[in-house]
Design an enzyme around this catalytic site. Sequence first.
Site, PDB file in Angstrom:
ATOM      1  CD  GLN A   1      -2.638  -1.278   2.563  1.00 45.10           C
ATOM      2  OE1 GLN A   1      -2.569  -0.407   3.426  1.00 45.10           O
ATOM      3  NE2 GLN A   1      -3.358  -2.378   2.739  1.00 45.10           N
TER       4      GLN A   1
ATOM      5  CG  HIS B   1      -2.792  -0.902   7.759  1.00 48.88           C
ATOM      6  ND1 HIS B   1      -3.356  -1.483   8.873  1.00 48.88           N
ATOM      7  CD2 HIS B   1      -3.317  -1.555   6.687  1.00 48.88           C
ATOM      8  CE1 HIS B   1      -4.187  -2.450   8.496  1.00 48.88           C
ATOM      9  NE2 HIS B   1      -4.174  -2.504   7.172  1.00 48.88           N
TER      10      HIS B   1
ATOM     11  CD  GLU C   1     -14.476   3.075  13.776  1.00 46.00           C
ATOM     12  OE1 GLU C   1     -14.583   2.160  14.615  1.00 46.00           O
ATOM     13  OE2 GLU C   1     -13.839   4.137  14.011  1.00 46.00           O
TER      14      GLU C   1
END
Length: 373
Positions: A87, A153, A246
């Site tokens: 990522q 991440h 979220e």
Amino acid sequence: MILRKISVFTLVAALLAAGSMATTAATARSAVTLETVTDGLSYPWSVAFLPDGGYLVTERDGLLKFVSGEGHQSVVPGTPEVFAQGQGGLLDIVLSPDFKTDGTIFLSFSQGSTEGAGTSLFRARLVSQEGGYRLEDGRTIFTGNNKAYGGRHFGSRLAFAPDGHLFMTIGERGDGARAQDPSDHAGSVLRLTPNGEPASGNPSLERDGYRPEIWSIGHRNPQAAAVHPQTGELWTVEHGARGGDEVNIPEAGRNYGWPVISYGRHYSGEKIGEGTEKEGMEQPIHFWDPSIAPSGMTFVTGDAYPHWQGNLLVGALRGQHLARLELDGATVVSQEKLLVDLGERIRDVRQGPDGFIYVLTDSGDGRLIRLKP
């Protein structure tokens, strides 16, 4: 002109499952024409709009591209060396609020070191040259201590607040416990000056053990951030694990719970942390279960989409759609899946100065697409 119309998609409303946070929405229809501004992009991550026309697009492998209004691409030299793994790579791009006078841009990227890779911030001036642009006076103005090996991440989105300070989201590098450590940038939202220094008024400046750049902690991997056009508040969207993506409105000094509380589960199916609530930890205003893998967000303020005024749009990677969230203040009252028939991972979504919505598709043949009613 390489700008071309793909097709017209009639997009029928489809409710997204969202656990106990879900609400019932009336069926609606939204029709848009999709126009490809340019294609052939290599895993594009973010787009910014130049005031004199054209676009700047980051590619995850490390290139910054200028895309003309006609869709022609040219490389913008002068970008930082990136850790392009998993990522990681060249990530977000934003223009300075004073871009018309200072020509400054900001790039977030994964930066390698002997201690592993972390998330950093780069600033440079965009200078016109024959056939396109180049970067000058570029330097890394902030280096996160969220270093780790591997490519998981990094975050990372950038958003300027009305007061001129810069919010930067940081991923926890796949190690959830780090998001609860206020001395670690991992899993946090930062608030910086345009020079990359801690902004005055940060809550961490008054707390022992806190990194001075930190605004909030307890985040997993926020890959979406935008400032609300009316309230001036920062909104973020972050990846959950197996469920539990979220939407948050990070407030100064607050803890958003990861990995102590979550509405998702580990990929193994095991329970995460202590449940969904704990005293001293904040609740999201919305969550998705199952996960849509969110990336990129924008608030709709233009007149081009009268039925979308005030809505929040969120890109979905795993879900391969654009989520349209209708809001009543800070409450999500309904949602709709858009661009389902496109069948593409949506990496970024922005509203351009022309009032139209633009999305970037996440693939080795990525596209910048304009949505027109």
